[in-house]
Design an enzyme around this catalytic site. Sequence first.
Site, PDB file in Angstrom:
ATOM      1  N   HIS A  63       0.792  -1.072  -0.027  1.00 14.16           N
ATOM      2  CA  HIS A  63      -0.003   0.019  -0.165  1.00 14.16           C
ATOM      3  C   HIS A  63       0.672   1.345  -0.121  1.00 14.16           C
ATOM      4  CE1 HIS A  63      -3.648  -2.174   0.828  1.00 14.16           C
ATOM      5  NE2 HIS A  63      -2.836  -3.260   1.578  1.00 14.16           N
ATOM      6  N   ASN A  95      -6.426   0.936  -2.978  1.00 12.16           N
ATOM      7  CA  ASN A  95      -7.486   1.381  -2.211  1.00 12.16           C
ATOM      8  C   ASN A  95      -6.823   2.703  -1.766  1.00 12.16           C
ATOM      9  OD1 ASN A  95      -5.340   0.200  -0.668  1.00 12.16           O
ATOM     10  ND2 ASN A  95      -6.826  -0.247   0.995  1.00 12.16           N
ATOM     11  N   ASP A 153      -8.873  -4.975  -2.692  1.00  9.54           N
ATOM     12  CA  ASP A 153      -8.250  -5.344  -1.545  1.00  9.54           C
ATOM     13  C   ASP A 153      -8.331  -4.266  -0.479  1.00  9.54           C
ATOM     14  OD1 ASP A 153      -6.490  -6.711   0.350  1.00  9.54           O
ATOM     15  OD2 ASP A 153      -5.267  -5.082   0.220  1.00  9.54           O
ATOM     16  N   HIS A 180      -8.936 -10.389  -1.322  1.00 11.69           N
ATOM     17  CA  HIS A 180      -9.074 -10.390   0.311  1.00 11.69           C
ATOM     18  C   HIS A 180     -10.139 -10.956   0.568  1.00 11.69           C
ATOM     19  CE1 HIS A 180      -8.751  -7.434   3.874  1.00 11.69           C
ATOM     20  NE2 HIS A 180      -9.978  -8.023   3.791  1.00 11.69           N
ATOM     21  N   ASP A 306       2.075  -7.077   2.445  1.00 11.97           N
ATOM     22  CA  ASP A 306       1.017  -6.443   2.897  1.00 11.97           C
ATOM     23  C   ASP A 306       1.489  -4.987   3.685  1.00 11.97           C
ATOM     24  OD1 ASP A 306      -1.739  -5.536   3.347  1.00 11.97           O
ATOM     25  OD2 ASP A 306      -2.090  -6.849   4.631  1.00 11.97           O
ATOM     26  N   HIS A 310       0.592   3.543   8.406  1.00  6.48           N
ATOM     27  CA  HIS A 310      -0.326   4.048   9.063  1.00  6.48           C
ATOM     28  C   HIS A 310       0.192   5.224  10.120  1.00  6.48           C
ATOM     29  CE1 HIS A 310      -3.958   2.040   7.812  1.00  6.48           C
ATOM     30  NE2 HIS A 310      -3.492   0.964   8.270  1.00  6.48           N
TER      31      HIS A 310
HETATM   32 ZN   LIG Z   1      -6.224  -7.296   2.292  1.00  7.91          ZN
END
Ligand SMILES: [Zn+2]
Length: 435
Positions: A63, A95, A153, A180, A306, A310
Site C-alpha cells: 500500500h 485502495n 483489497d 482479500h 501487505d 498508518h
Molecule cells: Zn487485504
Amino acid sequence: MKTLLKGGRVVDPVAGRDGVFDVLIDGDRVVEVGSNLSAAGAKVIDVPAGFIVAPGLIDIHVHLREPGQEHKETIATGLASAVAGGFTAVACMPNTTPVNDQAGITQFIVKRAAEVGLARVYPIGAVSMGSNGEQLTEIGDLRAAGCVAITDDGKPVGSALLMRRALEYASMFKMPVIEHCEDPSLKGNGVAHEGAVASLLGLKGIPSCAESIMAERDISLAELTGGHVHIAHMSARQTLRAVRAGKANGIHVTCEVTPHHFTLTDVAIRGYDTNTKMNPPLREEADRLAMIEGLRDGSIDVIATDHAPHHADEKALEFDKAPFGIVGLETAIPLCVTKLIEPGVVTWPRLIELLSAAPARVLNLPGGTLTAGGTADITVIAPDAAVTIRAASLKSKSKNTPFDGWELKGAAAATIVGGKVVFVNDAVAGSERFQ
Ligand SMILES: [Zn+2]
C-alpha cells in the site's frame, strides 16, 4: 557502462543456479552469468564471500497510499522503504483516495513512480468502481494504462456474481483477480482472531472461516470461469486446505502469506499493542505452523508483505478503533532469514522462489531470474548480518511495526534496479563495495 559483480553466491531457482558465479551487467541489462568472467573497462565489485546475489525481490502486496493518504506514505517514501528492504519492484494496491479504478489514476501512479525512480511500480486496479462492490471497472482500460491485476483489497468482492464477471474479464487480459478473502457477515466488527486470546481480552473475534469460506467460493468461481484467482495474505489453515484442494484439481489458484503471519500468533495482541492489529488477524499457533508447512512443501506460492503504513496518531487509539495493518517492506528479509532459513524450513533457492520468481510469475511481470538479455534487477543479501529492527529508523513514512527492537539475522546489502545501485546498506560490513 559495464559492471561486473564478482564472486557472490548466485541463487536463481528459475535458471537452476546456486553457486559462486559472476554477473556482468551492461547498462540496464544482464549480459552474462558465469564463472571467471572479465570485461574490459567494467567497474568491478567484489561481492563479499557468502553474500547472496539474487534476482530482484518483488513484493506484490504493498500500500503506497498515494494519491490521497500522503500523511501515511508517499510513492517516494514507499519506494525508499522498498529498496532499503531489498525489493526492486512492488505492486501497489488500489485502495488510495481516490481508488485506482480508472486509467487516469493508474497513469498518475506510473508517472510519479518513474519520477521517483528507485524501485519499479506495478499498479493494481480495482475490481469495482470505488471498490464499492457494485459496478465492474473498465478492466481493459486499466490494463492498457499499466495495471497488472485487479482487486478490491481492503475489502472482499462481496458478490459472487461480480467476482465471476471479474474473473471472466481479467482472464481475457491474462490478469489475476486478487482477493482479500473475508465474508463480511462473519467478520462483522471483529478486530482479532476469534479464539481464547480475544475472549480473554474482551475483543470481538473474526473466525478463520470468514476467510476460508470466501476462498472456497472464489476457487469454485475460478474453476467455473477458467480464470486465475490469487488469495491475498492467507492466514488460516482452513484456507490453505482449500488452496491445496483447488490446486490438486487443476484450478488456477495461487496464494501468498505475509512474514507476520508466519512469525506471530494472537498471543502477540495480549498487550493491546495496536501494531499487532492487522487484517486478517494474527491467528493461532496451528495456523502459523500450517503457513510454515505450506512455505516448506510448495503449496504457498508467494511471500508478500501487505505493507500497510498508518500514521502514529491513527494507531494511537484503543485496539478496537485503530486501523488494521503494519509496515513490512524493511522487515521482510530479516524475518524470512531468521524464521525460515535459520531453522531449515526452506533453502535459499526456495526462499528466492517465494520472493522473486513466483511473484513475477503470478503477476506475469518481467524479472524473477537473471538471464542474458534480461533486466539487471538484483538484490544482494547479507545472510549472516545481525540486525536490530528500529522502528524510528525505517525509511517508510510510518513506523507501525510490532518488531521494534527485535534482534534478527539477514539484511539487504545492496539493491540494484536496471543496472543502477539504488540502495547500499551502510550498516552491513562489505556493503560499501557497491557504492
Ligand atoms: Zn487485504
